[in-house]
Write an enzyme that holds these catalytic residues in place. Structure first.
Site, PDB file in Angstrom:
ATOM      1  N   ARG A  46       0.836  -1.208   0.000  1.00  0.00           N
ATOM      2  CA  ARG A  46       0.000   0.000   0.000  1.00  0.00           C
ATOM      3  C   ARG A  46       0.869   1.255   0.000  1.00  0.00           C
ATOM      4  NH1 ARG A  46      -1.246   2.586   4.432  1.00  0.00           N
ATOM      5  NH2 ARG A  46      -1.324   0.727   5.737  1.00  0.00           N
ATOM      6  N   TYR A  98     -16.669  14.762 -17.685  1.00  0.00           N
ATOM      7  CA  TYR A  98     -17.148  13.384 -17.564  1.00  0.00           C
ATOM      8  C   TYR A  98     -18.201  13.290 -16.466  1.00  0.00           C
ATOM      9  CZ  TYR A  98     -17.018   8.481 -16.132  1.00  0.00           C
ATOM     10  OH  TYR A  98     -17.357   7.213 -15.758  1.00  0.00           O
ATOM     11  N   ASP A 170      -7.291  17.550 -15.907  1.00  0.00           N
ATOM     12  CA  ASP A 170      -7.560  16.178 -16.335  1.00  0.00           C
ATOM     13  C   ASP A 170      -7.191  16.089 -17.811  1.00  0.00           C
ATOM     14  OD1 ASP A 170      -8.677  13.799 -17.290  1.00  0.00           O
ATOM     15  OD2 ASP A 170     -10.338  13.861 -15.885  1.00  0.00           O
ATOM     16  N   LYS A 195      -7.685   4.563 -20.046  1.00  0.00           N
ATOM     17  CA  LYS A 195      -7.979   4.973 -21.407  1.00  0.00           C
ATOM     18  C   LYS A 195      -6.730   4.874 -22.290  1.00  0.00           C
ATOM     19  CE  LYS A 195     -12.091   5.936 -19.723  1.00  0.00           C
ATOM     20  NZ  LYS A 195     -11.961   5.937 -18.268  1.00  0.00           N
TER      21      LYS A 195
END
Length: 378
Positions: A46, A98, A170, A195
């Site tokens: 982590r 989005y 973004d 993406k």
């Protein structure tokens, strides 16, 4: 060094013992300490993992930042960034962004006291007018989803700096191959690595890059504390995908321009949104500031009944969520990706019942055009 070269070289420096040209997948939750009070630099996955760090270092280099961070999804990456802020803080946000980001802002973080004002971030005066005393950041999509407007990042960065605000960009649709927001004044870039960066529709991931070391330390604190990190196998898949980023995007864009030009001349298509077309309002600005126009197209058909026909009759083009993979995908934003945007805002923006969004893949462009033709005319 060119970004295409940097991308191919990601991970080559890691395995000096065996010389493996593919970074190993360190599929482990924990790491053995060599002695009391000693560490190899890795303790618990982590907090850090060599495969994930290879990806994080790689995206930081591609983006020109000081440090990168990999999360389990793009939404997890944005969530991690919102942890930097406090109740009462306000954001000015791209209005046609989005739908999942809008949902995160308005239906999750609103309950924790963060507020968001949506504006056309291609309109600098509108952005400035929306800034309040409690505003702490501008959150913009460099190329908006789904209407493909292009933000003037240097202008927005100048405004943000003059008001003491962070500029978060973004850059999912363009990637560092076409645009590096940090070079144009942004403080943080964020990506849905699912993406174009991964590029094969086979994994989820989110990436963040910071420009300032002190800001990077704060981002890491929350990444480690919250724990929505990217697993080693998924990190490896994204590294694998990023190595071909340049050649893929070149083909994506070549196809997109051919298809957008064809759509623009079809009698059943009333509007085509693609910045590579000279008539697009942001064509010249994007030509100056970006290395390309991307491979996303939005278009409107002349009748709502044609929407279902096109979605179901295409044979090569899949009716599917997501974007940026080698396969061409098509969605209906009003009821899929942007359903969580309030109806009145969708209507004002033009996210309507005749708008389709096309993520152009790397198949042969003529085959894709023929598939669209038979679906539109059949």
């Amino acid at each position: 060094m060119k970004i295409t070269t940097q991308a191919v070289q990601i991970g080559l420096e890691w395995d000096t013992r065996t010389g493996s040209v593919s970074v190993p997948i360190y599929q482990t939750a924990t790491f053995r300490h060599p002695g009391l009070g000693q560490s190899t630099g890795f303790d618990y996955t982590r907090s850090g993992n060599p495969t994930r760090q290879t990806l994080e270092d790689g995206i930081a280099r591609l983006d020109g930042g000081v440090r990168g961070f990999a999360y389990s999804t793009g939404m997890a990456a944005i969530t991690g960034l919102l942890m930097l802020f406090n109740a009462g803080d306000h954001f000015v946000v791209t209005e046609d962004l989005y739908g999942g980001t809008c949902r995160l802002f308005d239906k999750v973080f609103n309950q924790f006291g963060l507020t968001f004002t949506y504006v056309d971030t291609t309109d600098l005066a509108a952005v400035e007018a929306a800034i309040r005393p409690e505003t702490r950041a501008l959150f913009v999509e460099t190329l908006t989803n789904p209407l493909l407007k292009f933000a003037d990042l240097p202008a927005l960065a100048g405004l943000a700096k003059s008001r003491g605000l962070l500029l978060i960009a973004d850059n999912t649709f363009l990637t560092p191959y076409l645009l590096r927001p940090l070079d144009q004044g942004a403080d943080i870039t964020v990506y849905s690595a699912t993406k174009y960066l991964a590029g094969h529709n086979d994994t989820l991931g989110g990436l963040v890059v910071a420009k300032d070391p002190a800001l990077a330390e704060r981002i890491y604190f929350y990444q480690n504390s919250v724990g929505a990190v990217l697993a080693p196998q998924d990190s490896w898949l994204i590294i694998r995908g990023m190595k071909t980023l340049g050649v893929r995007l070149d083909r994506h864009q070549e196809n997109a321009l051919k298809i957008a030009t064809w759509l623009n001349s079809h009698p059943r298509i009333t509007t085509v949104h693609y910045p590579g077309l000279e008539e697009h309002p942001d064509h010249e600005l994007m030509k100056q500031q970006s290395g390309g126009f991307g491979a996303m197209i939005a278009f409107e058909v002349d009748n709502h009944a044609l929407v279902e026909q096109v979605l179901l009759k295409t044979e090569l083009i899949s009716f599917a969520e997501s974007l940026g993979g080698v396969e061409t995908l098509m969605t209906f934003p009003e009821v899929q990706t942007h359903a969580d945007i309030p109806p009145e805002l969708r209507a004002r923006l033009g996210i309507n019942n005749v708008l389709l969004r096309l993520s152009v893949g790397i198949e042969d462009a003529d085959d894709l055009i023929e598939d669209l033709r038979q679906a539109l005319e059949g």
